[in-house]
Design an enzyme around this catalytic site. Structure first.
Site, short mmCIF file in Angstrom:
data_model
loop_
_atom_site.label_atom_id
_atom_site.label_comp_id
_atom_site.label_asym_id
_atom_site.label_seq_id
_atom_site.Cartn_x
_atom_site.Cartn_y
_atom_site.Cartn_z
CG ASN A 144 -1.80 1.24 1.25
OD1 ASN A 144 -1.93 1.95 0.26
ND2 ASN A 144 -2.41 1.51 2.40
CG ASP A 187 -9.28 11.08 -8.55
OD1 ASP A 187 -8.07 10.79 -8.52
OD2 ASP A 187 -9.74 12.08 -7.97
CG ASP A 227 -13.55 9.15 -6.39
OD1 ASP A 227 -12.80 9.59 -7.28
OD2 ASP A 227 -13.61 9.65 -5.24
CG ASP A 285 -2.55 16.23 -7.61
OD1 ASP A 285 -2.03 16.64 -6.55
OD2 ASP A 285 -3.78 16.11 -7.75
CG HIS A 336 -13.99 13.98 -7.94
ND1 HIS A 336 -14.25 14.30 -6.63
CD2 HIS A 336 -12.93 13.14 -7.93
CE1 HIS A 336 -13.37 13.68 -5.85
NE2 HIS A 336 -12.57 12.96 -6.61
#
Length: 388
Positions: free
Chosen positions: A4, A33, A35, A140, A164
């Site tokens: 992870n 992303d 989601d 980012d 988003h």
């Protein structure tokens, strides 16, 4: 399969694999992303724009609100490293815009583009390396700023975007704030002269706001973030796994970080508190902060109250001895109670670490700058991914 390594490790894995397979060749890598709701035309438009760019250019897609689908989050974003702030609109007139009433159509130069949708040409990696192993938050932002310093611009393209989840429905009082605070310091050290002077001022304000509003877990989170920044680049050696475990353990010591159900409130006797609406915005925040602090020390606070997520500003919650705050996600609550002993201890620890930042910040910033090439190298990421 990998350990992870957070969102930063996930995004970079894609970049790592694709650029490794096509070394020296032109390749577009499109980050998004997991989601979001995607309009496929977005992919076509971003690729077409990049293919017609004269020089390698990072192409960003816009973000629209998933639950208010005609609203544009912002036309393009930039950062104010002096205040450790990102997500600032490059154009104030194109922020939270209802596209049925106003349709921004001109391309915008951005300081960076968030990776909810962002196209990065492989030439960028060849020129500036890979993202930092930040684990989560600001990866980012730092990468876009670093690219800009090397002559690779970022353009946010109107007509290309994704939906988003609205940021107003995201809880900010959680473990991820540690990474945001720590990584903002690292980014400011790498790309500005904000460390230590500007950073000390910005963090001092945040710490005072957390303490006066009984957000003791957030105060401890900030202190840990500054300590780890001062510890230097070694904190990124494992890609963030140790830091994640440590900050989760620290936050468990503060009851204000616990998410409570409606049943929990009823059992604690807070089921029917009066709702306290926000009483405006202070024109002199410093004076209001001093006044709230003094009143708390003298015991001149109001009874317990319930406060909605949108109204939970420090100058409002600090009026009460106990507040029950609705989480922004609308599915839980936080109980925040003034604790004089806790506030004094965190004040001392916070003052101590900010004094260290003022004294040692410049030296720490130099260490981060010196370590940047190694941290962002393919060899370092191969080690984190346990590749031969």
């Amino acid at each position: 399969h990998q350990r992870n390594l957070g969102g930063a490790g996930g995004f970079t894995r894609g970049l790592f694999e694709i650029t490794g397979a096509a070394e020296g060749a032109h390749t577009n890598v499109l980050f998004m992303d997991d989601d979001i709701r995607l309009e496929p035309e977005t992919v076509v438009r971003m690729i077409a724009f990049e293919q017609h760019a004269i020089t390698p250019t990072i192409i960003g897609g816009q973000m629209l609100y998933l639950y208010h689908p005609t609203h544009l989050h912002t036309q393009a974003e930039t950062a104010d490293l002096g205040r450790l702030r990102a997500g600032l609109p490059a154009d104030e007139t194109a922020h939270n815009v209802d596209l049925t009433k106003k349709l921004p159509h001109a391309r915008s130069d951005a300081g960076y583009n968030a990776w909810w949708s962002c196209l990065i040409p492989a030439e960028t990696v060849e020129k500036i390396g890979y993202p930092l192993p930040y684990f989560f938050q600001w990866d980012d932002i730092e990468y876009g700023l670093r690219a800009g310093r090397h002559g690779i611009p970022t353009v946010t393209l109107p007509g290309a975007g994704v939906w988003h989840a609205d940021f107003s429905l995201k809880d900010w009082d959680d473990w991820s704030r540690y990474f945001s605070l720590r990584n903002s310091l690292v980014t400011a050290a790498l790309h500005s002269d904000a460390v230590p002077s500007g950073a000390v001022t910005a963090l001092g304000r945040q710490l005072a706001n957390y303490l006066v509003s009984y957000s003791y877990g957030m105060a401890a989170t900030l202190i840990k973030a500054v300590e780890d920044f001062l510890a230097g680049p070694s904190v990124l050696e494992d890609g963030g796994e140790r830091a994640l475990k440590e900050i989760i353990a620290i936050r468990k010591n503060y009851p204000d970080t616990f998410r409570r159900s409606a049943q929990d409130l009823a059992e604690a006797g807070f089921g029917n508190l009066p709702l306290a609406k926000l009483e405006g915005v202070p024109s002199a925040p410093g004076a209001v902060l001093a006044k709230r602090t003094a009143y708390q020390l003298m015991g001149k606070t109001r009874d317990a109250a319930a406060i909605t997520a949108g109204d939970a500003q420090w100058w409002h919650t600090s009026l009460y001895r106990t507040v029950v705050v609705t989480d922004a996600s609308q599915d839980a609550f936080r109980i925040k109670v003034r604790n004089g002993a806790e506030a004094r201890a965190l004040s001392r620890d916070g003052a101590r670490v900010l004094l260290r930042l003022r004294r040692e910040g410049a030296e720490a910033a130099n260490k981060w700058r010196e370590a940047l090439p190694e941290l962002t190298s393919r060899e370092n990421w191969a080690r984190l991914y346990e590749q031969d």
